[in-house]
Design a protein around this motif. Structure first.
Motif, short mmCIF file in Angstrom:
data_model
loop_
_atom_site.label_atom_id
_atom_site.label_comp_id
_atom_site.label_asym_id
_atom_site.label_seq_id
_atom_site.Cartn_x
_atom_site.Cartn_y
_atom_site.Cartn_z
N SER A 30 -8.58 8.09 14.23
CA SER A 30 -9.07 9.12 13.32
C SER A 30 -9.02 8.73 11.84
O SER A 30 -9.79 9.26 11.04
CB SER A 30 -8.27 10.41 13.51
OG SER A 30 -6.91 10.20 13.20
N ALA A 31 -8.11 7.83 11.48
CA ALA A 31 -7.98 7.45 10.07
C ALA A 31 -9.00 6.38 9.71
O ALA A 31 -9.31 5.51 10.51
CB ALA A 31 -6.58 6.94 9.79
N HIS A 32 -9.49 6.43 8.48
CA HIS A 32 -10.37 5.39 7.96
C HIS A 32 -9.55 4.21 7.46
O HIS A 32 -9.93 3.06 7.61
CB HIS A 32 -11.21 5.97 6.81
CG HIS A 32 -12.09 4.98 6.12
ND1 HIS A 32 -12.25 4.93 4.75
CD2 HIS A 32 -12.85 3.97 6.60
CE1 HIS A 32 -13.07 3.96 4.44
NE2 HIS A 32 -13.46 3.36 5.54
N CYS A 33 -8.40 4.53 6.88
CA CYS A 33 -7.54 3.49 6.34
C CYS A 33 -6.08 3.91 6.51
O CYS A 33 -5.78 5.11 6.57
CB CYS A 33 -7.82 3.25 4.86
SG CYS A 33 -7.75 4.75 3.87
N MET A 34 -5.22 2.93 6.59
CA MET A 34 -3.78 3.19 6.62
C MET A 34 -3.11 2.21 5.68
O MET A 34 -3.64 1.12 5.43
CB MET A 34 -3.23 3.05 8.05
CG MET A 34 -3.83 4.06 9.02
SD MET A 34 -2.98 4.14 10.59
CE MET A 34 -1.44 4.93 10.08
N ALA A 35 -1.96 2.61 5.17
CA ALA A 35 -1.33 1.78 4.16
C ALA A 35 0.17 2.00 4.12
O ALA A 35 0.70 2.97 4.68
CB ALA A 35 -1.93 2.08 2.79
N TRP A 36 0.84 1.07 3.47
CA TRP A 36 2.26 1.20 3.14
C TRP A 36 2.39 1.38 1.63
O TRP A 36 1.77 0.64 0.85
CB TRP A 36 3.02 -0.04 3.57
CG TRP A 36 3.21 -0.14 5.05
CD1 TRP A 36 2.43 -0.81 5.94
CD2 TRP A 36 4.26 0.46 5.81
NE1 TRP A 36 2.92 -0.67 7.21
CE2 TRP A 36 4.05 0.11 7.17
CE3 TRP A 36 5.37 1.25 5.50
CZ2 TRP A 36 4.90 0.53 8.20
CZ3 TRP A 36 6.21 1.66 6.52
CH2 TRP A 36 5.98 1.30 7.85
N PHE A 37 3.21 2.35 1.26
CA PHE A 37 3.54 2.59 -0.14
C PHE A 37 5.05 2.46 -0.30
O PHE A 37 5.80 2.51 0.68
CB PHE A 37 3.12 4.01 -0.55
CG PHE A 37 1.64 4.20 -0.70
CD1 PHE A 37 0.82 4.28 0.42
CD2 PHE A 37 1.07 4.30 -1.94
CE1 PHE A 37 -0.56 4.46 0.29
CE2 PHE A 37 -0.30 4.48 -2.09
CZ PHE A 37 -1.11 4.56 -0.96
N ARG A 38 5.50 2.31 -1.53
CA ARG A 38 6.94 2.31 -1.79
C ARG A 38 7.21 3.05 -3.08
O ARG A 38 6.35 3.17 -3.95
CB ARG A 38 7.48 0.88 -1.87
CG ARG A 38 7.00 0.07 -3.07
CD ARG A 38 7.48 -1.36 -2.98
NE ARG A 38 7.01 -2.18 -4.10
CZ ARG A 38 7.09 -3.49 -4.14
NH1 ARG A 38 7.62 -4.16 -3.11
NH2 ARG A 38 6.66 -4.15 -5.18
N GLN A 39 8.46 3.53 -3.16
CA GLN A 39 8.87 4.28 -4.35
C GLN A 39 10.33 4.03 -4.64
O GLN A 39 11.17 4.15 -3.75
CB GLN A 39 8.61 5.77 -4.14
CG GLN A 39 8.82 6.61 -5.38
CD GLN A 39 8.32 8.02 -5.21
OE1 GLN A 39 8.17 8.52 -4.09
NE2 GLN A 39 8.04 8.70 -6.31
#
Length: 125
Positions: A30-39
Motif C-alpha cells: 500500500s505504501a509508495h515509499c518507506m524510509a528510516w528517520f532519526r531524531q
C-alpha cells in the motif's frame, strides 16, 4: 493496518554495526515509499534512507551514504536498515515510516503519514 514496529536498536562503539528491522505488514503493497528517520534530543527529525516499494530504488542522506543500506523483504513484510562504520553522531531514536505519495528521493517528514514508535541507537566514542 497495524502499527509499524521497529527493533534492533542498541549500544555500539564507534566503527561498529547494527541492523534495524521494521515490521510492516500491509505496507509493502500500500505504501509508495518507506524510509528510516532519526531524531536526537533537541534536534529535528531527519530522514536517513528511503526506498520506493514498487521499484526498489533507494535514496540516502549524504551523511550516511556508503555506510547505511536500506532494504525491504516483501515475504517477511519488513523494512531493514543495515548500518556500518557507525559514528557518535549517528546516535538517536530511529523511526520507520511509510508514505502514500512521495516525491523523488523524498526524505521530508511531511511526506510520510505512518510512523513507528522508534528504537534507540547509541554510538559511543
Amino acid at each position: 493496518q497495524v502499527d509499524l514496529r521497529e527493533d534492533g536498536g542498541g549500544s555500539v562503539e564507534a566503527g561498529g554495526s547494527l541492523r534495524l528491522s521494521c515490521r510492516a505488514p500491509g505496507y509493502m503493497n500500500s505504501a509508495h515509499c518507506m524510509a528510516w528517520f532519526r531524531q536526537s534530543p533537541g534536534m529535528e527529525r531527519e530522514g536517513v534512507a528511503g526506498i520506493y516499494t514498487t521499484t526498489g530504488i533507494t535514496y540516502y542522506a549524504d551523511s550516511v551514504k556508503g555506510r547505511f543500506t536500506i532494504s525491504q523483504d516483501n515475504r517477511a513484510h519488513t523494512l531493514n536498515l543495515h548500518m556500518k562504520a557507525l559514528k557518535p553522531e549517528d546516535t538517536g531514536m530511529y523511526f520507520c515510516a511509510a508514505g502514500t505519495s512521495c516525491s523523488w528521493r523524498d526524505l521530508t517528514t511531511g511526506s510520510y503519514n505512518s510512523w513507528g514508535r522508534g528504537t534507540q541507537v547509541t554510538v559511543s566514542s
